[in-house]
Design a protein around this motif. Structure first.
Motif, PDB file in Angstrom:
ATOM      1  N   LEU A  12     -31.571   4.336  38.589  1.00 42.17           N
ATOM      2  CA  LEU A  12     -31.133   3.243  39.862  1.00 42.17           C
ATOM      3  C   LEU A  12     -30.850   4.134  41.480  1.00 42.17           C
ATOM      4  N   THR A  13     -29.812   5.169  40.710  1.00 46.32           N
ATOM      5  CA  THR A  13     -29.017   5.727  41.927  1.00 46.32           C
ATOM      6  C   THR A  13     -30.583   6.092  43.101  1.00 46.32           C
ATOM      7  N   THR A  14     -31.637   6.798  42.122  1.00 44.18           N
ATOM      8  CA  THR A  14     -32.447   7.571  43.184  1.00 44.18           C
ATOM      9  C   THR A  14     -33.053   6.716  43.850  1.00 44.18           C
ATOM     10  N   ALA A  15     -33.414   5.318  43.141  1.00 41.12           N
ATOM     11  CA  ALA A  15     -34.164   4.551  44.367  1.00 41.12           C
ATOM     12  C   ALA A  15     -33.360   3.536  44.693  1.00 41.12           C
ATOM     13  N   TYR A  16     -32.005   3.834  44.976  1.00 47.89           N
ATOM     14  CA  TYR A  16     -30.906   3.544  46.497  1.00 47.89           C
ATOM     15  C   TYR A  16     -31.091   4.729  47.350  1.00 47.89           C
ATOM     16  N   LEU A  17     -30.610   5.120  47.391  1.00 51.78           N
ATOM     17  CA  LEU A  17     -31.177   6.896  47.442  1.00 51.78           C
ATOM     18  C   LEU A  17     -32.206   6.537  48.666  1.00 51.78           C
ATOM     19  N   LEU A  18     -33.448   6.863  47.527  1.00 54.65           N
ATOM     20  CA  LEU A  18     -35.483   6.520  48.336  1.00 54.65           C
ATOM     21  C   LEU A  18     -34.825   5.789  49.523  1.00 54.65           C
ATOM     22  N   ALA A  19     -34.302   4.893  48.992  1.00 50.38           N
ATOM     23  CA  ALA A  19     -34.725   2.906  49.853  1.00 50.38           C
ATOM     24  C   ALA A  19     -34.001   3.729  51.584  1.00 50.38           C
ATOM     25  N   ASP A  20     -32.807   4.458  50.670  1.00 48.19           N
ATOM     26  CA  ASP A  20     -31.903   4.425  52.042  1.00 48.19           C
ATOM     27  C   ASP A  20     -32.904   5.937  52.796  1.00 48.19           C
ATOM     28  N   GLU A  21     -33.313   6.557  52.260  1.00 49.15           N
ATOM     29  CA  GLU A  21     -33.602   7.450  53.575  1.00 49.15           C
ATOM     30  C   GLU A  21     -34.877   7.353  53.906  1.00 49.15           C
ATOM     31  N   SER A  37     -24.000   7.419  43.762  1.00 47.45           N
ATOM     32  CA  SER A  37     -23.832   7.683  41.689  1.00 47.45           C
ATOM     33  C   SER A  37     -22.978   7.135  41.015  1.00 47.45           C
ATOM     34  N   LEU A  38     -21.543   7.009  41.737  1.00 41.26           N
ATOM     35  CA  LEU A  38     -20.140   6.919  42.189  1.00 41.26           C
ATOM     36  C   LEU A  38     -20.257   5.068  42.231  1.00 41.26           C
ATOM     37  N   ASP A  39     -21.356   3.998  42.510  1.00 41.96           N
ATOM     38  CA  ASP A  39     -20.955   3.323  43.499  1.00 41.96           C
ATOM     39  C   ASP A  39     -22.046   2.936  42.230  1.00 41.96           C
ATOM     40  N   THR A  40     -23.091   3.225  41.965  1.00 43.37           N
ATOM     41  CA  THR A  40     -24.168   2.691  40.680  1.00 43.37           C
ATOM     42  C   THR A  40     -23.231   2.485  39.094  1.00 43.37           C
ATOM     43  N   VAL A  41     -22.133   3.194  39.032  1.00 40.63           N
ATOM     44  CA  VAL A  41     -21.742   3.887  37.701  1.00 40.63           C
ATOM     45  C   VAL A  41     -20.947   2.921  37.689  1.00 40.63           C
ATOM     46  N   CYS A  42     -20.651   2.054  38.453  1.00 42.69           N
ATOM     47  CA  CYS A  42     -19.024   1.535  38.918  1.00 42.69           C
ATOM     48  C   CYS A  42     -19.823  -0.115  38.965  1.00 42.69           C
ATOM     49  N   GLU A  43     -20.989  -0.301  39.675  1.00 44.11           N
ATOM     50  CA  GLU A  43     -21.509  -1.125  39.321  1.00 44.11           C
ATOM     51  C   GLU A  43     -21.492  -1.547  39.072  1.00 44.11           C
ATOM     52  N   GLU A  44     -21.901  -1.073  37.533  1.00 45.01           N
ATOM     53  CA  GLU A  44     -22.884  -1.574  35.905  1.00 45.01           C
ATOM     54  C   GLU A  44     -21.874  -1.791  35.665  1.00 45.01           C
ATOM     55  N   VAL A  45     -20.421  -1.068  35.830  1.00 43.81           N
ATOM     56  CA  VAL A  45     -18.987  -1.380  34.792  1.00 43.81           C
ATOM     57  C   VAL A  45     -18.353  -2.677  34.722  1.00 43.81           C
ATOM     58  N   LEU A  46     -19.184  -2.865  36.405  1.00 46.86           N
ATOM     59  CA  LEU A  46     -18.309  -4.285  36.596  1.00 46.86           C
ATOM     60  C   LEU A  46     -19.467  -5.485  35.987  1.00 46.86           C
ATOM     61  N   LEU A  47     -20.900  -4.900  35.877  1.00 47.39           N
ATOM     62  CA  LEU A  47     -21.297  -6.074  34.832  1.00 47.39           C
ATOM     63  C   LEU A  47     -21.317  -5.878  33.631  1.00 47.39           C
ATOM     64  N   VAL A  48     -20.482  -5.333  33.027  1.00 45.69           N
ATOM     65  CA  VAL A  48     -19.836  -5.148  31.650  1.00 45.69           C
ATOM     66  C   VAL A  48     -18.813  -6.215  31.150  1.00 45.69           C
ATOM     67  N   THR A  49     -18.116  -5.599  32.606  1.00 48.90           N
ATOM     68  CA  THR A  49     -16.837  -5.872  32.390  1.00 48.90           C
ATOM     69  C   THR A  49     -16.612  -6.960  32.228  1.00 48.90           C
ATOM     70  N   GLY A  50     -17.447  -7.712  33.223  1.00 49.66           N
ATOM     71  CA  GLY A  50     -16.666  -8.944  34.393  1.00 49.66           C
ATOM     72  C   GLY A  50     -17.238 -10.058  32.995  1.00 49.66           C
ATOM     73  N   PRO A  51     -17.975  -9.786  32.348  1.00 51.42           N
ATOM     74  CA  PRO A  51     -18.882 -11.078  31.452  1.00 51.42           C
ATOM     75  C   PRO A  51     -16.969 -11.396  29.727  1.00 51.42           C
ATOM     76  N   LEU A  52     -16.645  -9.859  29.665  1.00 52.38           N
ATOM     77  CA  LEU A  52     -15.308  -9.779  28.875  1.00 52.38           C
ATOM     78  C   LEU A  52     -14.395 -10.540  29.579  1.00 52.38           C
ATOM     79  N   LEU A  53     -14.405 -10.779  30.802  1.00 56.14           N
ATOM     80  CA  LEU A  53     -13.380 -11.498  31.859  1.00 56.14           C
ATOM     81  C   LEU A  53     -13.464 -12.907  31.904  1.00 56.14           C
ATOM     82  N   ALA A  54     -14.786 -13.133  31.700  1.00 57.32           N
ATOM     83  CA  ALA A  54     -15.020 -14.808  32.056  1.00 57.32           C
ATOM     84  C   ALA A  54     -15.026 -14.692  30.330  1.00 57.32           C
ATOM     85  N   GLY A  55     -15.525 -14.346  29.104  1.00 55.07           N
ATOM     86  CA  GLY A  55     -15.168 -15.013  27.878  1.00 55.07           C
ATOM     87  C   GLY A  55     -13.690 -14.915  27.286  1.00 55.07           C
TER      88      GLY A  55
END
Length: 405
Positions: free
Chosen positions: A324-333, A151-169
């Motif tokens: 999305l977190t649950t999809a990652y968990l299920l694939a991992d399982e 869950s932490l991984d997914t949330v942080c990855e989403e935050v990066l995809l939001v803040t990344g374009p701001l940095l690029a701009g």
């Protein structure tokens, strides 16, 4: 989804030996994927003066990156993360640097060279996210703590995809767009080197070969892949549909805070979801989450105004990260130890391809049918994925290679 129990804290996840260091270094590398797309689009447009050329190079970059991700994930599984990721990141960084140089001035490079460099960069893009989730599975064997980590991984990855374009701009505004491409190259190389230097990745002997899974081989995890594809379709379409909705009310600038409402809801939902240990298995939770999300987004187009739509999107966002977190968990399982990274990349690939299809489909429909109908149609693939999961829970994967290979 049954009554949840309180899970271990996020601090407990980061207190796992080497977890914080490894995770933060992976985020540094993954920030590159947040900055590179907008930087490339702006740099290519400024260099060539053609939206068509820029869009074509970006499309090729994205397609080669997504379609070949499972191949690169399989290479990581076969020869180890350090031996695979470092060369990938090195070549990828060189390709991005070459693109930065080629787009630094208008007309500095021929179009064919930009196309070749874009396709080659996508070909070598290192799958840092799936590699990090494989590490989580190794260093966090407890299922409840692992759910928290994902869950932490997914949330942080989403935050990066939001803040990344701001940095690029920001880089494009204070210097030039090509600088954002160069910074993306530095981020991915430095982040990958730090990530692979972390103790859990230094030696294959550090990775525990527990017996908590059996079988699975290199199988394609059907349920999480179908769910991720449906999620990608609806979110890809949503980006364009929000523009259509806001433009129809003469408030095109409102798109930014509408997307922010979805992003904030997603981050909050992901963090809350990870605070609980759910009694029902992931294969049962996933269709519940995707059905709820599809239903909320299907009616979003009926919102009478922007403020109401923003509230609906915030509610929908509460389910995005958990799904999305649950999809990652299920694939991992469902993955065997020796194919974990490859199997995890299928979820990313399905989501990215679904997002591209959703954007294309919404573009075809927009202007031809009412926007409310477009919202409802965009949610149909996600509803179908949930129905598929309910009908075929016994089918968790499709074998791609012989077991044990």
């Amino acid at each position: 989804m049954s009554t949840p129990e309180r899970a271990p804290s996020y601090a407990a996840v980061l207190r796992v030996p080497y977890a914080a260091r490894t995770f933060l270094s992976s985020l540094a590398g993954r920030l590159s994927y947040g900055t590179v797309f907008l930087s490339l689009m702006l740099a290519l447009t400024a260099s060539t003066g053609s939206y068509a050329v820029a869009g074509g190079v970006i499309a090729l970059f994205g397609l080669t990156g997504s379609l070949l991700a499972p191949v690169r994930g399989g290479l990581i599984d076969r020869i180890g993360a350090r031996r695979a990721l470092v060369p990938m990141a090195g070549v990828y960084a060189v390709a991005l640097t070459a693109l930065a140089v080629a787009t630094w001035r208008p007309g500095a490079a021929p179009v064919w060279l930009l196309v070749v460099l874009g396709g080659f960069a996508g070909l070598c893009a290192p799958p840092i996210g799936p590699a990090m989730r494989a590490v989580w599975s190794d260093i966090v064997p407890d299922p409840a703590l692992r759910q928290r980590a994902f869950s932490l991984d997914t949330v942080c990855e989403e935050v990066l995809l939001v803040t990344g374009p701001l940095l690029a701009g920001l880089l494009a505004a204070v210097a030039r767009p090509a600088l954002g491409v160069a910074v993306s190259a530095v981020l991915v190389l430095a982040g990958t080197l730090a990530f692979t230097a972390a103790p859990p990745l230094r030696s294959a002997a550090v990775r525990p070969r527990s017996a908590r899974r059996s079988g699975g081989g290199g199988a394609l995890p059907v349920q999480p892949v179908v769910a991720a594809a449906g999620l990608g379709v609806v979110l890809g379409a949503l980006t364009l549909l929000l523009v259509v909705y806001a433009d129809g009310r003469g408030r095109i600038a409102a798109v930014a805070w509408l997307e922010a409402a979805l992003a904030v809801g997603s981050a909050l939902g992901g963090l809350l979801y990870g605070t609980r240990t759910w009694r029902r298995p992931a294969r049962v939770r996933l269709p519940v989450l995707t059905t709820g999300l599809a239903l909320v987004l299907a009616v979003a187009g009926l919102a009478p105004g922007l403020w109401v739509l923003g509230g609906v999107l915030a509610v929908a966002g509460l389910l995005v990260s958990p799904a999305l977190t649950t999809a990652y968990l299920l694939a991992d399982e469902t993955a065997a130890e020796e194919h974990r990274t490859r199997v995890g990349t299928w979820v990313n690939t399905a989501f990215n391809l679904g997002s591209s299809l959703g954007s294309a489909g919404a573009g075809r429909l927009a202007g031809q049918v009412p926007v409310a109908v477009c919202f409802a149609l965009a949610a149909v693939p996600l509803l179908l994925s949930a129905g598929f999961a309910r009908r075929r829970r016994s089918v968790t994967s499709v074998e791609l290679v012989p077991a044990g290979r």
